[in-house]
Enzyme design. Structure first.
Site, PDB file in Angstrom:
ATOM      1  N   TYR A 251     -11.280  41.512  24.910  1.00 13.59           N
ATOM      2  CA  TYR A 251     -12.165  42.051  23.870  1.00 13.59           C
ATOM      3  C   TYR A 251     -13.412  42.601  24.544  1.00 13.59           C
ATOM      4  O   TYR A 251     -13.978  41.962  25.431  1.00 13.59           O
ATOM      5  CB  TYR A 251     -12.566  40.939  22.889  1.00 13.59           C
ATOM      6  CG  TYR A 251     -13.651  41.345  21.912  1.00 13.59           C
ATOM      7  CD1 TYR A 251     -13.325  41.786  20.627  1.00 13.59           C
ATOM      8  CD2 TYR A 251     -15.003  41.294  22.269  1.00 13.59           C
ATOM      9  CE1 TYR A 251     -14.306  42.171  19.742  1.00 13.59           C
ATOM     10  CE2 TYR A 251     -15.991  41.684  21.382  1.00 13.59           C
ATOM     11  CZ  TYR A 251     -15.640  42.118  20.110  1.00 13.59           C
ATOM     12  OH  TYR A 251     -16.617  42.509  19.229  1.00 13.59           O
TER      13      TYR A 251
ATOM     14  N   GLU B   1     -16.114  48.978  19.637  1.00 14.74           N
ATOM     15  CA  GLU B   1     -15.370  47.747  19.901  1.00 14.74           C
ATOM     16  C   GLU B   1     -13.943  48.083  20.307  1.00 14.74           C
ATOM     17  O   GLU B   1     -13.309  48.947  19.698  1.00 14.74           O
ATOM     18  CB  GLU B   1     -15.379  46.893  18.629  1.00 14.74           C
ATOM     19  CG  GLU B   1     -14.682  45.563  18.760  1.00 14.74           C
ATOM     20  CD  GLU B   1     -14.759  44.768  17.446  1.00 14.74           C
ATOM     21  OE1 GLU B   1     -15.813  44.174  17.180  1.00 14.74           O
ATOM     22  OE2 GLU B   1     -13.776  44.770  16.698  1.00 14.74           O
TER      23      GLU B   1
END
Lengths: 380, 294
Positions: free
Chosen positions: A101, A189
């Site tokens: 992530y 993101e």
């Protein structure tokens, strides 16, 4: 302004980040044609502006053309948290060794950019943050310094990724930061950022929110704005340049200033009513703006009463009153209106409205009384 | 006393020659604010209603001794305008302009902190500051504020700032200074900056604070009040009933994932001993009770 996954990936690609080949399609036939060009296996991914698509059946692996047909048929039209799937992203499938992530956003408390990187990607990062915060490597970047090579490397090393991913992750960290700052994003993101069995680091998903205040220096924002999903009411208000958010109640709201508009919703709820919308008409309250606002509210079939809440600052009460009366001549209103007019020259404004009052146009002196009146009228 | 600005503050208007700048600059001057100069790179030597225009802030400061500036420049030019003011010697910068990109705000906030630590920026996207009867910089209607004291006001929202001033005026309560800090993601002046200044100001005896959903500024303010503020505080937080995930006009006013909700903010404020009203009128009434008991 939130981007679809495929738009986010195209946005990332402008900064050199590695994304998979893919095509956006709107029908099963187009999906098959795209898969034919890309070559199976492919991923069939619903494009909706909400999270949790995978869990709700919105993302499927298709090893062959039959599977492409099956998944495309099932996913198109699917309801994902109230978003109906109208478009699919057909993407060449990737082999995944590990999932990470990576993101950048503004930390409003620190007033610096916050980068988060975790070896625990592919799942809800808020859950990782809550249960195992030590698994997220964080950096705070001073916007004046930017993300230096040294800091990027420290950040990546702090996340304990597979050593094979180190170089690729550092490169993408720098590209992601560049997309975030140069692209004027509120959020960038990648979840998951993957390491392939061949040792390549690759972007497999995207979440991008752009700052519409920066539209003046980004010609490409216009193409993203075209695909924004708004409900009909919001679309109409947006076209008229109004700050409108649709809600599901019965009291239409018009107020000047975002704070006062929010406060108006609060007060309506406090007295047992249900606001139909948030609508901020800004500082002034002239006939043009008021007409547009009344038109949008009046077109909302759920609205049973309208609460106009104006506080005159620089704009004087008599201007506001005349604006409302003029707007009412231009727009035929189906629901009773309750006005609360206060502030500069409120008495003069009220005097102008007084002779025009009837059971379709009422006036109250305080916000609370006006909210009560409008809520009672909406309840019938 | 007032905080940040008073009757001696000399103010330059960056963008005085524009529609907004000339209008509000004029109103501020009428109010009694020392509006001493405007700036425009190509209009030096001209004037706006008798107020001289200089080519740059540095020249205007040199000629007038101004210490404050008010920015009415369109959003794309605000970053340069803020830096020009700081580099030109201005110590208090009020940026009214709305719609400034968040990345610009984050950049000049940190740049000022590093290179010009003695400069206080207010805004962008704020109504400005008024020390009633002394100085009004920005777009607040001066006559809705009663001069004197004992209350200091700090607010994140424009119209609710006016509402707060008006509620107090209706109750015949005076205000030392009212600061509209604006609802943007990176405000130059925070609640805490204002709370500290009001706490230090002997004429301010009580503080009214108007917050809004989104971010964590109210929670940080609550923590500060608990530890550093001895004066009584009343408050209202707008957006109690705003649905999560919806952006309500202000860049700042958005609730995500249960964080930054009005309930959480009100709880934090109550925990710090603040009297919290459920609407602006109630917050005004609470302040009236506080003032009556002073």
């Amino acid at each position: 302004m939130d981007l679809f996954e495929y738009q986010g990936k195209q946005f990332f690609a402008q900064y050199g980040m590695p994304i998979s080949a893919g095509e956006v399609v709107f029908s099963v036939d187009e999906a098959l044609a795209a898969a034919e060009r890309l070559g199976t296996p492919v991923m069939v991914k619903s494009q909706v502006l909400t999270g949790g698509r995978g869990k709700l059946g919105g993302i499927k692996f298709a090893p062959d053309m039959d599977a492409v047909r099956e998944h495309a048929t099932n996913i198109l039209g699917l309801d994902i948290k109230g978003h109906i799937v109208e478009r699919l992203w057909i993407e060449a499938a990737s082999d995944i060794a590990e999932e990470y992530y990576m993101s950048f956003t503004l930390d409003r408390a620190a007033k610096k950019h916050l980068g988060m990187l975790s070896a625990e990607g592919g799942m809800d990062i808020e859950e990782v943050a809550a249960s195992t915060p030590e698994k997220i490597s964080k950096i705070w970047v001073d916007p004046v310094d930017g993300l230096t090579d040294e800091v990027a490397a420290q950040w990546v090393d702090g996340a304990n990724l597979n050593p094979d991913a180190r170089e690729g992750a550092i490169a993408i960290a720098k590209q992601l930061y560049a997309s975030y700052t140069e692209g004027d994003a509120d959020l960038v993101e990648i979840n998951p950022l993957i390491l392939t069995p061949e040792g390549k680091v690759h972007v497999l998903d995207s979440k991008v929110t752009l700052d519409v205040n920066a539209e003046f220096r980004h010609a490409d924002y216009a193409q993203f704005d075209e695909t924004q999903t708004r409900d009909e009411r919001e679309e109409a208000a947006h076209a008229k340049g109004l700050q409108y958010v649709g809600l599901d109640g019965t009291v239409g709201v018009i107020a000047n200033g975002a704070g006062l508009a929010m406060s108006t919703l609060d007060v309506i709820n406090q007295v047992g009513g249900k606001p139909a919308n948030f609508l901020d008409i800004g500082g002034g309250a002239n006939a043009d703006v008021m007409s547009s606002a009344l038109q949008v509210i009046n077109d909302d079939k759920n609205v049973k009463s309208i609460f106009i809440n104006i506080f005159g600052g620089i704009t004087r009460g008599e201007e506001v009153a005349n604006g409302i009366l003029e707007a009412m001549k231009r727009v035929k209103i189906d629901s009773p209106i309750v006005i609360r007019l206060d502030g500069t020259n409120a008495d003069e404004g009220r005097a102008i409205l007084a002779p025009e009052l009837n059971d379709m146009l009422m006036m109250e002196t305080t916000m609370l009384d006006a909210a009560r009146k409008a809520s009672e009228l909406a309840a019938g | 006393m007032a905080i940040f600005v008073d009757e001696n503050t000399k103010v330059i208007y960056q963008g005085l020659t524009g529609r907004q700048g000339s209008y509000y600059g004029g109103l501020n001057a009428e109010y009694g604010t020392q509006v001493v100069a405007g700036t425009h790179p190509k209009k030096a030597g001209t004037d706006v209603n008798g107020v001289p225009v200089y080519a740059s802030v540095a020249e205007a400061v040199e000629a007038t001794g101004a210490t404050a500036s008010c920015i009415f420049i369109p959003a794309p030019g605000v970053k340069d305008a803020v830096m020009e003011a700081a580099e030109g010697g201005i110590k208090f910068i009020v940026a009214i302009t709305e719609g400034v990109p968040a990345h610009d705000e984050a950049w000049f906030f940190n740049k000022l902190k590093r290179d010009h630590p003695d400069v206080q920026l207010l805004g962008p996207n704020c109504p400005g500051i008024i020390s009633p009867g002394k100085c009004n910089i920005g777009i607040t209607a001066g006559h809705i504020a009663k001069p004197g004291g004992p209350v200091g006001i700090v607010s994140r929202s424009g119209t609710l700032t006016y509402q707060a001033l008006y509620e107090l005026q209706q109750k015949d309560i005076g205000v030392t200074t009212c600061v509209g800090i604006g609802g943007d993601p990176v405000p130059g002046t925070s609640f805490i900056d204002c709370l500290a200044a009001f706490e230090a100001d002997p004429e301010t005896k009580a503080i009214m604070m108007i917050g809004e959903i989104g971010g964590s500024a109210e929670e940080e303010a609550a923590e500060y009040i608990k530890n550093h503020v001895t004066k009584p505080v009343s408050s209202y937080v707008a957006g109690v009933t705003a649905p999560p995930g919806k952006k309500m006009g202000h860049a700042g006013a958005i609730v995500s994932g249960g964080k930054g909700t009005a309930d959480a903010k009100m709880e934090a404020l109550r925990d710090a001993g603040v009297k919290v009203g459920l609407n602006p009128t109630e917050a005004g009434e609470l302040m009236a009770e506080i003032v009556a008991g002073l």
